[in-house]
Enzyme design. Sequence first.
Site, PDB file in Angstrom:
ATOM      1  N   CYS A  24       0.830  -1.213   0.000  1.00  0.00           N
ATOM      2  CA  CYS A  24       0.000   0.000   0.000  1.00  0.00           C
ATOM      3  C   CYS A  24       0.865   1.264   0.000  1.00  0.00           C
ATOM      4  CB  CYS A  24      -0.918  -0.048   1.229  1.00  0.00           C
ATOM      5  SG  CYS A  24      -1.710   1.497   1.646  1.00  0.00           S
ATOM      6  N   CYS A  27       0.111   3.833   2.707  1.00  0.00           N
ATOM      7  CA  CYS A  27       0.607   3.340   4.000  1.00  0.00           C
ATOM      8  C   CYS A  27       2.074   3.741   4.189  1.00  0.00           C
ATOM      9  CB  CYS A  27       0.471   1.824   4.097  1.00  0.00           C
ATOM     10  SG  CYS A  27      -1.237   1.233   3.995  1.00  0.00           S
TER      11      CYS A  27
END
Length: 99
Positions: A24, A27
């Site tokens: 991600c 993230c």
Amino acid sequence: MSKFTNLINNSEVPVLVDFYADWCQPCHMIAPTIKSVKAKLGDRLTVIKINSDKNQQAMMKYQVRSIPTLILFHKGKVLWRNSGVMPEHELMKVIERYA
């Protein structure tokens, strides 16, 4: 009781849980922000990273549908939650209300 459940239910200080995944990109973008906030607050905050790919049960329990999702707990109660990337000053302002 899992170590995670024990910590969010019994910690004397707020616990910020970061639901993330290795793949991600957002993230990875928020990770330095979380580190900086933890460094500034020190012992007033505990931070836990939960890999969403390896912890589907926690994802379902806390209804995490997108990542990154941050959830702030204290004594087992959800104080605040947010999905997506946010600026450090905003995250700091939210956490300082509780820490």
